[in-house]
Design an enzyme around this catalytic site. Structure first.
Site, PDB file in Angstrom:
ATOM      1  N   ASP A  13      68.292  97.460 -86.645  1.00 58.28           N
ATOM      2  CA  ASP A  13      68.282  97.825 -85.225  1.00 58.28           C
ATOM      3  C   ASP A  13      68.710  99.282 -85.099  1.00 58.28           C
ATOM      4  OD1 ASP A  13      67.901  95.073 -85.108  1.00 58.28           O
ATOM      5  OD2 ASP A  13      69.196  94.800 -83.351  1.00 58.28           O
ATOM      6  N   LYS A  61      63.970  97.296 -78.216  1.00 54.32           N
ATOM      7  CA  LYS A  61      65.206  96.664 -77.769  1.00 54.32           C
ATOM      8  C   LYS A  61      65.812  97.522 -76.670  1.00 54.32           C
ATOM      9  CE  LYS A  61      69.757  95.523 -79.796  1.00 54.32           C
ATOM     10  NZ  LYS A  61      70.508  95.414 -81.056  1.00 54.32           N
ATOM     11  N   LYS A  94      63.478  92.826 -77.273  1.00 55.79           N
ATOM     12  CA  LYS A  94      64.829  92.272 -77.353  1.00 55.79           C
ATOM     13  C   LYS A  94      65.729  92.901 -76.301  1.00 55.79           C
ATOM     14  CE  LYS A  94      68.938  91.962 -80.332  1.00 55.79           C
ATOM     15  NZ  LYS A  94      69.512  92.270 -81.643  1.00 55.79           N
TER      16      LYS A  94
END
Lengths: 312, 286, 477
Positions: A149, A212, A248
């Site tokens: 991430d 995300k 996300k």
């Protein structure tokens, strides 16, 4: 520097022209649409199904300076068996930790099928030399992280230096090897929905497997309308390129009610294809216990309480 | 007849349509007499086809006139006052022919000039007085502004000049265009007044003046589907009903209110009667 | 793949108590009517809900006389401050009973509970709150120092927003000091009759509000009545014309809020996702039973294909069905007659060569339903581009330049509303300035607020409702 810089896929001017040529997002209209979808009423069987789906989509997260191997092991145990009293509860999608704790998590989750996600690239600010960011990524991947991430360089993005952001994502993409890449836009710092849409396209074009919303360290973190805009982006990106990118939302999602609203948003914006942990995740920590509590209400018919679920 | 007395050149009183002075397409006229009953002149007796042509001219002029800046419309209305003032002696003479005493004729012209001045100043204030922002409960900027309703058909009252001016100025100040049926008994000053309009930078077609029989012309105006509003001030109360019924065909705004000829402040009702309020909404967000 | 099918989520009907029969509300009491009673039907099932009295000439006389008496003895002499307090009371009671009234509205009208709950009822209460505040401030409204009421107002309202249209009519009338006789539409009388009960709970003096039910004939008697000072009507342009003829040459003041055929103009630089949403909301809100519905989509040719594709995808997610299900987006058509009219015009669209499309959707087996429908390849000359359909049917046309868009948008005898979608402010204002319509929504659509005037140009009506401008309709100025 030289070896760490990937040349941009297209010229800086071309990239800028492309991103600024995307249709605008009217904030009031987007807020209104998200709010209307949030009034959907999810009942009975649909609710039971949605709760299990939401559990399976959770990236169970701990990202504190005070994290220890013990804390991470406890979280991994929770991830594998969220409700020790009910084996029908599915495991979560992944456990998300800092890169130095990846090894602990990988060992704790061995054999469970649950992946380890690691934040990287000088999370959460992203303010470090590219070489340091890439070293961070490589260390996490070497320790067994299945997912990375990364955070984008919001400073560069807000300065209009899209080519730098693009190059950095491409470099991280390469450093990931087989690991999945989630690109954190930190929408709370991008502020406008136009920026969210542009950053989404920039990340997807540079090779993100997921986009995300947030690090969870900046307020506002995930919101419904920001997630709506990102879901529209992945929908449009697939229509344009054939490649499917996941979404996300992370941070601030604490209740079952919140989680269900996100699922409704996915269902009616990107479509049911995205209703899978492969393409939609919820980055959260306290959400899981509320999902478990609501789940038990549905199975037992009585309201439960926090003491009946483990604090990990 | 002695040879040293000059034979005067008389004016042919015609209609005023689209900025030009045509005769009635029907070729008809009617004699207009002075207060003593003597012949003054023949006035054109407009037909339904003249009504039609006048409406076409008014509709054609509408987009341009309504798009002028209010400041510019105000300047043109003030120019009308200037031109009228310059022709004061001529109008006094014509009004005396129409039966007014010397003092009354002078007062009527003065009042007519002053009325144009009054309305000229309204052009760039109307939106501030008749419009406003709307404090709605949501992230929207919304405002309501007055706009002209379109083509207004007016049946002017009997008075030769001030009645006409009082009916006309509030219609055009906001950007409407007008088709006016002038006073039937005293039409001549109206046509002379058209000469004032024609020399005041007022675009052709903004005002169209017809002379003739009210009873013949008013129903065509009332029934015309491209006329947006109807001013029946010059129509007797007993004649209003059929005209108002005809006006319902395209739901014209119908207005009828005695002209406040002597008032220093004629009020805003006549202007507001020919306005539409437009409300615009736009989201507010980053 | 149906991973996430929403289970039915019906709102409970138990919060409403529908009586087998209803009388007229005259002079503070429910009374029988002299006409032949009629049945009001639940559009979602086609079954009768209740029997409702019908007012005949004598009943209309009685109601007008009661309103006159109340005007002269109570409401007219009352201070603005006290009138305000009654209106505030009504607003509060409407909020307290909003669930019940929303359910009742959805049952009688067929509209989704999401809309009656989230749009109609909040706006109904807001209208009373807003106008309550005006009652003792009329001297500051720009109509003179002490503007007087007109007297007795005859009000006839349509079936598409029964209680909201009642609020639009009654709140300003009462705030300005008038008394009213209101006739709701014969297919949706129940919430107006429930409102009569709200008036009683508020201890509103008898005769200030009178509700008489009946069909078109009752309405004709009411607007033609010599004893009324004001006629206010919302409904079709044809009936509006008839009423304008009726009051022609009388002293009765008239305001009309009539039909429309609004253009929703989408430029190629529009925020596309919000524009799709706005177009959908513009035509499918309330099953398209909206006078200001954006029934003509005008989309710039440069984005037409992409936009229509997105529009179809969005239409496919509309949920049509049980109005009481909280997840329903499009409810039932209000009546068999309206359904027949929509079907007739849609067939005309096909015959005239436009391409008809609807998303796959299962319509319930009984009651009155019509699938959301999109016509593409529509020409200005087609009936579906000119006539008000008043149903969930959108006609899509294209344009090339802003001039052409404005020309096409204005090319209609109507002039109620319009929409414009663009991110370019100067162009939006340019277009808004040129649209001959009383309401222009830029980058939004179907927004209503008691503080914002609403009403049409041309054959869409006379006068405005709401805002400071709306007061004019109920004051003697």
């Amino acid at each position: 520097m030289s070896t760490e810089t990937v040349p941009p896929g297209r010229g800086a001017a071309g990239l800028r022209a492309f991103l600024h040529g995307l249709p605008g997002v009217d904030r009031v209209g987007a807020d209104e649409r998200a709010a209307r979808l949030a009034t959907r009423s999810i009942k009975t069987t649909a609710k039971a199904q949605a709760i299990d789906l939401a559990i399976a989509m959770v990236d169970l997260t701990t990202l504190e300076g005070a994290d220890t191997p013990g804390k991470v092991r406890a979280l991994c145990a929770k991830a594998a068996r969220p409700d020790p009293e009910d084996r029908s509860v599915p495991p979560v999608a992944a456990v998300c930790v800092y890169s130095d704790l990846v090894g602990v998590a990988v060992e704790a989750l061995d054999g469970t099928g649950i992946g380890v996600a690691s934040v990287a690239t000088a999370f959460p600010s992203g303010r470090a030399p590219l070489a340091a960011k890439l070293a961070d990524v490589r260390a996490a991947v070497a320790a067994g992280a299945a997912e990375i991430d990364m955070v984008i360089d919001r400073g560069a993005f807000l300065a209009g230096d899209y080519a730098t952001v693009d190059a950095e994502i491409r470099a991280v993409r390469e450093a990931c090897g087989d690991a999945h890449l989630k690109v954190i836009l930190e929408t709370g710092e991008l502020v406008t929905y136009d920026n969210v849409r542009r950053a989404s396209w920039l990340a997807m074009d540079a090779g993100a497997d997921f986009i995300k919303t947030s690090t969870g360290k900046v307020s506002p973190a995930a919101t419904l309308p920001v997630t709506l805009v990102m879901l529209e982006a992945v929908r449009d990106y697939r229509a344009a390129t054939g490649r499917t990118v996941g979404v996300k939302p992370a941070g601030g999602i604490r209740t079952t009610k919140d989680a269900l609203k996100y699922l409704v948003l996915v269902n009616e914006t990107a479509g049911p294809d995205w209703l899978t942990p492969d393409l939609f995740r919820l980055g959260a920590s306290s959400l899981l216990n509320d999902l478990l509590m609501q789940r038990r209400k549905l199975t037992t018919g009585v309201y439960s309480g926090p003491d009946h679920f483990t604090l990990d | 007849m002695t040879s040293d007395q000059r034979v005067d050149v008389r004016k042919t009183y015609k209609l005023f349509i689209g900025g030009a002075f045509p005769r009635s397409e029907s070729g008809r006229s009617y004699p207009v007499t002075g207060a003593e009953g003597g012949f003054l002149a023949n006035a054109a007796r407009a037909s339904r086809k003249d009504v039609r042509d006048a409406v076409v001219a008014a509709r054609k002029a509408f987009p341009g006139w309504s798009a002028r800046t209010p400041y510019n419309r105000g300047q043109i209305l003030y120019r009308i006052a200037e031109m009228l003032e310059g022709r004061r002696a001529q109008f006094v003479a014509e009004l005396r022919d129409a039966g007014l005493g010397k003092g009354a004729a002078g007062a009527e012209v003065d009042a007519a000039v002053d009325r144009w001045v009054w309305y000229a100043g309204w052009a760039d204030k109307l939106a501030a007085v008749a419009g406003n922002a709307n404090p709605v409960a949501g992230p929207f900027f919304t405002f309501s502004t007055p706009e002209p309703t379109g083509v207004v058909g007016s049946v002017a009252p009997d008075g030769p000049l001030l009645d006409l001016v009082s009916a006309l100025a509030p219609v055009i100040v906001s950007g409407n265009t007008a088709v006016v049926v002038a006073s039937e008994p005293a039409p001549l000053p109206a046509i002379t007044f058209a000469e004032v309009l024609a020399t005041s930078d007022l675009p052709g077609g903004v005002v169209n003046l017809l002379t003739g029989r009210r009873a013949e012309l008013a129903p065509w105006l009332a029934g015309h589907m491209d006329v947006n509003a109807l001013d029946l001030t010059g129509v007797a109360e007993t004649d209003v009903k059929p005209l108002a019924e005809a006006a319902a065909g395209n739901l014209k705004r119908v207005f009828r209110d005695p002209v406040r000829a002597d008032a220093e402040d004629p009020g805003t009702a006549r202007m507001q009667a020919f306005l539409e309020i437009k409300t615009v909404w736009h989201p507010v967000g980053v | 793949m149906d991973l996430f099918a929403y289970a039915p989520a019906p709102e409970s009907r138990d919060v409403v108590d529908i009586r087998p029969s209803y009388g007229l509300f005259v002079d503070g009491a429910f009374t029988d009517g002299g006409g032949e009673p009629f049945k009001t039907v639940e559009p979602a099932t086609g079954e009768a809900l209740a029997e409702v009295a019908s007012a005949d000439a004598a009943d209309v006389d009685r109601a007008v006389a009661a309103a006159r008496r109340a005007y002269e003895t109570v409401w007219g002499p009352m201070s603005g401050r006290d009138r305000a307090k009654y209106l505030f009371r009504i607003a509060r009671i409407l909020q307290e009973r909003s669930r019940e009234l929303a359910v009742l509205e959805s049952i009688d009208n067929g509209k989704p509970i999401r809309e009656s709950r989230d749009v109609d009822l909040p706006l109904v209460a807001a209208h009373f709150f807003y106008h309550a505040g005006w009652a003792d401030k009329l001297g500051h409204a720009g109509f003179g120092a002490d503007p007087r009421p007109l007297g007795v107002a005859a009000q006839v309202i349509p079936w598409n927003f029964p209680l909201l249209m009642l609020a639009w009519k009654i709140a300003p009338a009462l705030a300005c000091g008038n008394t009213v006789v209101l006739k709701p539409a014969e297919t949706t009388p129940l919430t107006a009759l429930a409102f009569a009960d709200v008036c009683r709970q508020a201890d509103l003096p008898p005769g200030v509000v009178n509700i008489i039910t009946g069909a078109g004939e009752t309405g004709r008697l009411l607007v033609a009545h010599d004893g009324v000072d004001k006629v206010a009507f919302t409904g079709s342009t044809d009936v509006g014309r008839e009423i304008a003829r009726t009051v022609a040459g009388t002293r009765r003041r008239l305001t009309l809020e009539l039909g429309g055929k609004a253009a929703n103009i989408v430029f190629d630089d529009a925020p596309l996702d919000q524009a799709v949403e706005g177009v959908v909301n513009g035509i499918f809100f309330n099953q398209g039973h909206v006078c200001c519905a954006g029934s003509r989509l005008l989309v710039q040719e440069t984005v037409a294909d992409e936009f229509l594709e997105r529009l179809k995808a969005r239409m496919a997610t509309l949920r049509v069905g049980d109005p009481l299900d909280k997840n329903t987006d499009v409810g039932a058509i209000n009546s068999a007659a309206q359904l027949a009219r929509i079907a007739d015009l849609a067939e005309a669209g096909e015959r005239e060569g436009a391409e008809r499309w609807s998303p796959p959707c299962d319509l319930p087996g009984r009651g009155y339903w019509f699938a959301p429908t999109l016509f593409t390849g529509v020409a200005q000359s087609h009936r579906i581009a000119r006539e008000e359909i008043f149903g969930p049917v959108l006609s899509a046309l294209t344009f090339r330049t802003p001039q052409e868009a404005v020309e096409k948008a204005n090319n209609t005898p109507y002039g109620l509303s319009a929409g414009v979608w663009s991110e370019k402010g100067s162009r939006t204002l340019w277009v808004a300035e040129r649209l001959r319509a009383g309401v222009v929504w830029a980058n939004t659509f179907n927004k209503f607020d008691p503080a914002a005037p609403f009403g049409g140009y041309k054959e869409s009506g006379h006068g405005r409702e709401g805002g400071r401008h709306g007061l004019e309709a109920y004051l003697d100025i």
